[in-house]
Design a protein around this motif. Structure first.
Motif, PDB file in Angstrom:
ATOM      1  N   GLU A   1       0.826  -1.216   0.000  1.00  0.00           N
ATOM      2  CA  GLU A   1       0.000   0.000   0.000  1.00  0.00           C
ATOM      3  C   GLU A   1       0.858   1.263   0.000  1.00  0.00           C
ATOM      4  O   GLU A   1       0.604   2.197  -0.737  1.00  0.00           O
TER       5      GLU A   1
ATOM      6  N   LEU B   1       2.532   1.624  -3.473  1.00  0.00           N
ATOM      7  CA  LEU B   1       1.615   2.155  -4.497  1.00  0.00           C
ATOM      8  C   LEU B   1       1.295   3.624  -4.259  1.00  0.00           C
ATOM      9  O   LEU B   1       1.248   4.399  -5.211  1.00  0.00           O
ATOM     10  N   ARG B   2       1.085   3.997  -3.006  1.00  0.00           N
ATOM     11  CA  ARG B   2       0.793   5.397  -2.701  1.00  0.00           C
ATOM     12  C   ARG B   2       1.969   6.286  -3.097  1.00  0.00           C
ATOM     13  O   ARG B   2       1.801   7.316  -3.741  1.00  0.00           O
ATOM     14  N   ASP B   3       3.184   5.866  -2.775  1.00  0.00           N
ATOM     15  CA  ASP B   3       4.376   6.633  -3.119  1.00  0.00           C
ATOM     16  C   ASP B   3       4.587   6.679  -4.636  1.00  0.00           C
ATOM     17  O   ASP B   3       5.023   7.702  -5.179  1.00  0.00           O
ATOM     18  N   ALA B   4       4.278   5.599  -5.314  1.00  0.00           N
ATOM     19  CA  ALA B   4       4.442   5.539  -6.776  1.00  0.00           C
ATOM     20  C   ALA B   4       3.453   6.460  -7.488  1.00  0.00           C
ATOM     21  O   ALA B   4       3.743   6.969  -8.569  1.00  0.00           O
ATOM     22  N   MET B   5       2.287   6.674  -6.894  1.00  0.00           N
ATOM     23  CA  MET B   5       1.249   7.496  -7.506  1.00  0.00           C
ATOM     24  C   MET B   5       1.431   8.985  -7.212  1.00  0.00           C
ATOM     25  O   MET B   5       0.818   9.817  -7.853  1.00  0.00           O
ATOM     26  N   SER B   6       2.268   9.320  -6.241  1.00  0.00           N
ATOM     27  CA  SER B   6       2.412  10.740  -5.878  1.00  0.00           C
ATOM     28  C   SER B   6       3.604  11.382  -6.544  1.00  0.00           C
ATOM     29  O   SER B   6       4.355  10.845  -7.258  1.00  0.00           O
TER      30      SER B   6
END
Length: 150
Positions: A142, A145-150
């Motif tokens: 999680e 993915l959060r870091d990859a999307m920001s």
């Protein structure tokens, strides 16, 4: 060694996206599994399941191997990500309805940062396909993915 875990216990996918039919065996650095091509198989077309789906079968077999390693340590399976593949070569365009696909995945490298490389083999009715898959399994999917999307 004969498998003592079901697919559902090892692979974090659920419902129709869980594509493996059975875990057929495993060892320290390998796992074998099977996929039955049925009338309810995900991705089924009139001619059968497109052969490119074999990459996902291989990836889920790797996921089952990783899930097995976690279960043997008393942990829940974690999510992993397919980063890429090399040399996927298959001589058929479709997996035929009624066919049983045999898979074997062998870990050939695992880094401390969660990167892994596997050699994979898929065997069907009179043919064999091979590929090398690169996988990343972060400690916390999680956050990754959060870091990859920001």
């Amino acid at each position: 060694m004969r498998a003592e875990f079901s697919v559902d216990q090892l692979v974090p996918h659920s419902g129709q996206m869980s594509l493996l039919s059975e875990i057929t065996g495993y060892g320290e650095d390998w796992l074998s599994a099977a996929v039955d091509i049925t009338p309810t198989s995900m991705f089924l077309e009139e001619q059968g399941v497109p052969a490119w789906v074999g990459l996902e079968y291989m990836a889920q077999a790797i996921g089952a191997y990783a899930g097995l390693q976690e279960r043997l340590k008393g942990h829940e399976p974690r999510v992993g990500f397919l980063l890429g593949t090399r040399r996927y070569s298959i001589p058929v365009p479709y997996f035929a309805p009624g066919e049983r696909i045999q898979l074997k995945v062998i870990k050939n490298m695992q880094a401390e940062n969660g990167l892994c490389a596997f050699d994979c083999e898929l065997t069907g009715n009179g043919y064999t396909a091979t590929a090398s898959l690169n996988i990343y399994q972060p400690d916390d999917a999680e956050t990754f993915l959060r870091d990859a999307m920001s």
